[in-house]
Design a protein around this motif. Structure first.
Motif, mmCIF file in Angstrom:
data_model
loop_
_atom_site.group_PDB
_atom_site.id
_atom_site.type_symbol
_atom_site.label_atom_id
_atom_site.label_comp_id
_atom_site.label_asym_id
_atom_site.label_seq_id
_atom_site.Cartn_x
_atom_site.Cartn_y
_atom_site.Cartn_z
ATOM 1 N N VAL A 103 -8.427 1.673 -0.142
ATOM 2 C CA VAL A 103 -7.221 2.493 -0.221
ATOM 3 C C VAL A 103 -7.304 3.666 0.753
ATOM 4 O O VAL A 103 -6.283 4.145 1.257
ATOM 5 C CB VAL A 103 -6.997 2.993 -1.662
ATOM 6 N N THR A 104 -8.508 4.115 1.063
ATOM 7 C CA THR A 104 -8.660 5.254 1.985
ATOM 8 C C THR A 104 -8.431 4.856 3.439
ATOM 9 O O THR A 104 -8.181 5.716 4.278
ATOM 10 C CB THR A 104 -10.078 5.859 1.884
ATOM 11 N N VAL B 212 -7.950 9.897 -3.500
ATOM 12 C CA VAL B 212 -7.489 8.645 -4.120
ATOM 13 C C VAL B 212 -7.700 8.692 -5.626
ATOM 14 O O VAL B 212 -6.785 8.393 -6.408
ATOM 15 C CB VAL B 212 -8.234 7.435 -3.511
ATOM 16 N N ASP C 294 0.242 12.465 0.010
ATOM 17 C CA ASP C 294 -0.918 11.725 -0.494
ATOM 18 C C ASP C 294 -0.514 10.786 -1.625
ATOM 19 O O ASP C 294 -0.986 9.646 -1.706
ATOM 20 C CB ASP C 294 -2.001 12.696 -0.987
ATOM 21 N N VAL D 65 -1.042 6.763 -1.291
ATOM 22 C CA VAL D 65 -1.999 6.111 -2.189
ATOM 23 C C VAL D 65 -1.293 5.264 -3.237
ATOM 24 O O VAL D 65 -1.573 4.067 -3.377
ATOM 25 C CB VAL D 65 -2.901 7.175 -2.869
ATOM 26 N N LEU E 142 -2.301 1.399 -2.828
ATOM 27 C CA LEU E 142 -2.938 0.907 -4.046
ATOM 28 C C LEU E 142 -2.294 -0.377 -4.572
ATOM 29 O O LEU E 142 -3.023 -1.316 -4.936
ATOM 30 C CB LEU E 142 -2.949 1.996 -5.117
#
Length: 342
Positions: A27-28, A39, A58, A62, A67
């Motif tokens: 996810v990063t 996250v 963010d 995310v 995600l």
């Protein structure tokens, strides 16, 4: 080969932890780097475990974009790997998987037909993909079935390849004759496979499907073990072979159809993962099935991450990444079978 029960379950728990870490790390990764701590903070905030503290950007990156895609990749990998393990056991052929048996191609053809007639939405594509997958499976069985009604393993795989090529030809023909460029682009995305644009609705469906499939099929692990000794031996042990085989085949087709309706056709996951897990941990399905599902999830999470990050200006179709892994393994399996035949 690892057979000790305690060791296998310890490895399974470790594999699950590796999967969770892989999801967090993947996810990063992307054009905008997001730290792992951010996250985890976004996830905790969305689950109402903590309050505030993350930016809108963010949260969008995310929770809304990355995600659900990573979760969908994990569920897709688990489902395809599990389907491959089941099909290999039912056909008693290590080369069987939804892609090689034409089920993925049939599901893609069904979804393409729905697109051509102008329908949209997850339900419509799912129904079309399911009907296409079932139709392809029936055609494979019709071509592979001998005079006695048995399924020869070699003929089954060859029939699957033929049906898959037929479905591919149908899809290519539709792309050529379709005047709408947008529909043609959508059709091509189904052909190559992609998780781009997946949101929580689709990711949730895939995750629920994968979890239910593991739980249900795990309940029939002893029957799958019995089939490894042949149909006659399985009947002696009380297994209703014909109904059991058709039930699992239809269930596998349904699971594949749900996956195809979201991702398109993704090949070789169901071939590579079950075979490698079987080589390491043995054929007993009570350990083979959950380990196969988790390892398939890990593989596709990283394959999809590679597909969306290896190039800076575009995505590589995930089917290209899985094929790059699967084709060499497929070649090795063919060589092993040729050596056994000699």
């Amino acid at each position: 080969m690892i057979r000790t029960g305690t060791a296998v379950w310890l490895i399974l728990v470790t594999a699950i932890l590796v999967l969770l870490v892989s999801i967090a790390v993947c996810v990063t990764l992307g054009p905008v780097h997001v730290p792992v701590g951010t996250v985890l903070e976004v996830i905790a905030r969305r689950m109402r475990l903590v309050a505030g503290g993350v930016t809108v950007l963010d949260d969008e990156i995310v929770w809304q974009l990355r995600l659900p895609r990573v979760v969908a990749a994990a569920a897709t990998g688990a489902g395809l790997a599990l389907a491959g393990a089941v099909l290999q056991s039912l056909t008693r052929n290590a080369l069987a998987d939804p892609y090689l048996l034409g089920i993925s191609g049939g599901g893609t053809s069904g979804a393409v037909t729905v697109i051509v007639f102008g329908a949209s939405g997850f339900a419509s594509l799912g129904i079309g993909a399911f009907l296409g997958a079932i139709g392809a499976l029936l055609l494979v069985f019709l071509l592979a079935m001998g005079r006695t009604g048995g399924l020869a393993t070699t003929r089954t795989v060859l029939a699957g390849v033929a049906v898959g090529q037929l479905c591919s030809a149908y899809t290519s023909f539709v792309v050529l004759v379709r005047g709408d460029s947008d529909a043609a682009r959508r059709i091509l995305s189904w052909t190559f496979g992609s998780l781009a644009g997946v949101r929580w609705t689709e990711a949730s469906w895939l995750a629920v499907t994968a979890v239910l499939a593991v739980l249900v099929i795990l309940g029939f692990a002893s029957w799958l073990d019995a089939l490894a000794f042949g149909e006659d031996s399985a009947r002696t042990l009380g297994v209703p072979v014909t109904g059991f085989r058709w039930g699992l085949m239809i269930g596998t087709s349904l699971m594949t159809a749900v996956i195809v309706s979201v991702t398109g056709a993704i090949g070789f996951v169901g071939l590579v993962v079950p075979h490698l897990v079987r080589l390491v941990f043995g054929p007993a399905h009570r350990r083979l099935l959950p380990l196969t599902a988790v390892c398939g999830a890990i593989l596709l999470v990283w394959a999809d991450t590679m597909a969306r990050t290896v190039l800076t200006d575009r995505e590589v179709p995930i089917g290209v990444v899985t094929a790059a892994i699967g084709v060499p393994v497929f070649a090795i399996l063919l060589r092993r079978k040729a050596g056994v035949a000699r």
